[in-house]
Design a protein around this motif. Structure first.
Motif, PDB file in Angstrom:
ATOM      1  N   GLU A  59       0.843  -1.197   0.000  1.00  0.00           N
ATOM      2  CA  GLU A  59       0.000   0.000   0.000  1.00  0.00           C
ATOM      3  C   GLU A  59       0.875   1.243   0.000  1.00  0.00           C
ATOM      4  O   GLU A  59       1.770   1.388   0.827  1.00  0.00           O
ATOM      5  CB  GLU A  59      -0.909   0.024   1.241  1.00  0.00           C
ATOM      6  N   ASN A 118      -4.598   4.986  -2.065  1.00  0.00           N
ATOM      7  CA  ASN A 118      -5.759   5.516  -1.349  1.00  0.00           C
ATOM      8  C   ASN A 118      -6.373   6.674  -2.112  1.00  0.00           C
ATOM      9  O   ASN A 118      -5.663   7.544  -2.622  1.00  0.00           O
ATOM     10  CB  ASN A 118      -5.339   6.024   0.036  1.00  0.00           C
ATOM     11  N   GLU A 150      -8.016   1.974  -2.935  1.00  0.00           N
ATOM     12  CA  GLU A 150      -8.637   1.877  -1.612  1.00  0.00           C
ATOM     13  C   GLU A 150      -9.542   3.080  -1.413  1.00  0.00           C
ATOM     14  O   GLU A 150      -9.096   4.219  -1.486  1.00  0.00           O
ATOM     15  CB  GLU A 150      -7.571   1.839  -0.509  1.00  0.00           C
ATOM     16  N   ASP A 180     -11.775   0.452   2.559  1.00  0.00           N
ATOM     17  CA  ASP A 180     -10.830   0.766   3.632  1.00  0.00           C
ATOM     18  C   ASP A 180     -11.586   1.168   4.902  1.00  0.00           C
ATOM     19  O   ASP A 180     -12.715   1.635   4.825  1.00  0.00           O
ATOM     20  CB  ASP A 180      -9.958   1.942   3.166  1.00  0.00           C
ATOM     21  N   LYS A 201     -11.089  -4.127   4.331  1.00  0.00           N
ATOM     22  CA  LYS A 201     -10.025  -3.894   5.304  1.00  0.00           C
ATOM     23  C   LYS A 201     -10.640  -3.545   6.651  1.00  0.00           C
ATOM     24  O   LYS A 201     -11.293  -2.504   6.788  1.00  0.00           O
ATOM     25  CB  LYS A 201      -9.100  -2.776   4.822  1.00  0.00           C
ATOM     26  N   GLU A 237      -6.135  -4.357   9.516  1.00  0.00           N
ATOM     27  CA  GLU A 237      -5.194  -3.230   9.549  1.00  0.00           C
ATOM     28  C   GLU A 237      -4.636  -3.044  10.960  1.00  0.00           C
ATOM     29  O   GLU A 237      -5.317  -3.331  11.939  1.00  0.00           O
ATOM     30  CB  GLU A 237      -5.911  -1.910   9.227  1.00  0.00           C
TER      31      GLU A 237
HETATM   32 MG    MG Z   1      -5.603   2.539   3.016  1.00  0.00          MG
END
Ligand code: MG
Ligand code: C2E
Ligand code: MG
Ligand code: MG
Length: 285
Positions: A59, A118, A150, A180, A201, A237
């Motif tokens: 990421e 993201n 994301e 996310d 996530k 996460e």
């Molecule tokens: Mg993220």
């Protein structure tokens, strides 16, 4: 603080004081020039399969290296960038840089895997997003399946009709979509099945007290079951301890991200990690 903790500290930033309005204005002015001054960098945090130990993706996490303030947190400047519209050029830089990096990794013979980028609310809602992404893929030569976008649960739920249409277009292109910070927004579960998602996530806030808070175990278990029921990949996460990892294993979660395995890494460090992984096929976890 960054110095005390030594390397792997790209997540550390900002002085502990709150910003005065004059400082906020200064930050905004500086943000305008940060791109041309080359003050942004990307760090990469691996996502690991806890059953096999394989790295399944990286990421991209943005860092602003401010000459006086040091590394400024995206949590501090992304809201400003959103408000001022600067998020557009910054976001485009992030997308291009991450895709270029991933293409370079693939071309150097490392195991191909997606890089995740993201998107903030405003980026997600920009009218020409699909075209922009297609352009960047074309320009960098990266195949769409090696890009993951994301979006936060909150952003996705703002306008579900819009989200459904957009995600379907992106899926047609072959890009992966991850939801996310799942669990912190207000999802109506009926919408989840209409979105062509690949990954859920689980937000860090549920992982944090996982080993001491029965309610968090119940939530994590439910999210994992929901994800599996919808044939999605589930990533936890913010995993920091072996106890959290064991708990997630017990709950049958397949992937984790967090300081326990790795902090966000500089491009050089990330390259070294991928090279080591290529030699061993897997990493000890
Ligand atoms: Mg993220
Ligand atoms: P996120 O996408 O949910 O990213 C996870 C955040 O948790 C990252 O913070 C990461 O450094 C941090 N983290 C990872 N593992 C751990 C852990 O074990 N413990 C703890 N305490 N934290 C961990 P970061 O890099 O400060 O980013 C914060 C948020 O800023 C991101 O949340 C994302 O929403 C946003 N962001 C970051 N980079 C970008 C970008 O390029 N574009 C946009 N639009 N937003 C970005
Ligand atoms: Mg998150
Ligand atoms: Mg989060």
């Amino acid at each position: 603080r960054a110095k005390e903790k030594g390397r792997n500290t790209y997540e550390v930033y900002t002085p502990s004081f709150d910003l005065l309005s004059s400082e906020l204005l200064d930050l905004e002015n500086r943000l305008h020039r940060a791109l041309e001054l080359g003050e942004f960098m990307l760090t990469y945090q691996p996502k690991v399969n806890i059953k096999t130990g394989e790295i399944k993706g990286m990421e991209a996490l943005l860092r602003w290296n401010h000459p006086e303030l040091g590394l400024v947190s995206p949590a501090k400047f992304i809201p400003i960038a959103e408000e001022t519209g600067l998020i557009m050029p910054i976001g485009e830089w992030v997308l291009k840089t991450a895709c270029r990096q991933n293409q370079a990794w693939i071309e150097s013979g490392l195991s191909p895997m997606p890089v995740a980028v993201n998107l903030s609310v405003r980026q997600f809602q920009q009218p020409n997003l699909v075209k922009k992404i297609a352009q960047v893929l074309e320009e960098t030569g990266l195949e769409a399946r090696y890009l993951t976008l994301e979006i936060t649960e909150t952003a996705a739920m703002l306008d579900v009709d819009f989200t459904r249409k957009l995600l379907r277009e992106l899926e047609k292109m072959g890009v992966n979509i991850a939801l996310d910070d799942f669990g912190t927004g207000y999802s109506s579960l009926s919408y989840l099945k209409q979105f062509p998602l690949h990954t859920l996530k689980i937000d860090r806030s549920f992982v944090k007290d996982l080993t001491v808070e029965p309610a968090d175990i119940a939530i994590a278990r439910a999210v994992i079951a929901l994800g599996h029921g919808l044939h999605l990949n589930v990533v936890a996460e913010g995993v920091e301890t072996v106890e959290q990892l064991d708990c997630l294993r017990m709950l049958d979660c397949e992937e984790i991200q967090g300081y326990f395995f790795s902090h966000p890494l500089s491009p050089q460090e990330a390259t070294q990690l991928l090279q080591r992984m290529c030699l061993q096929q897997q990493v000890p976890i």
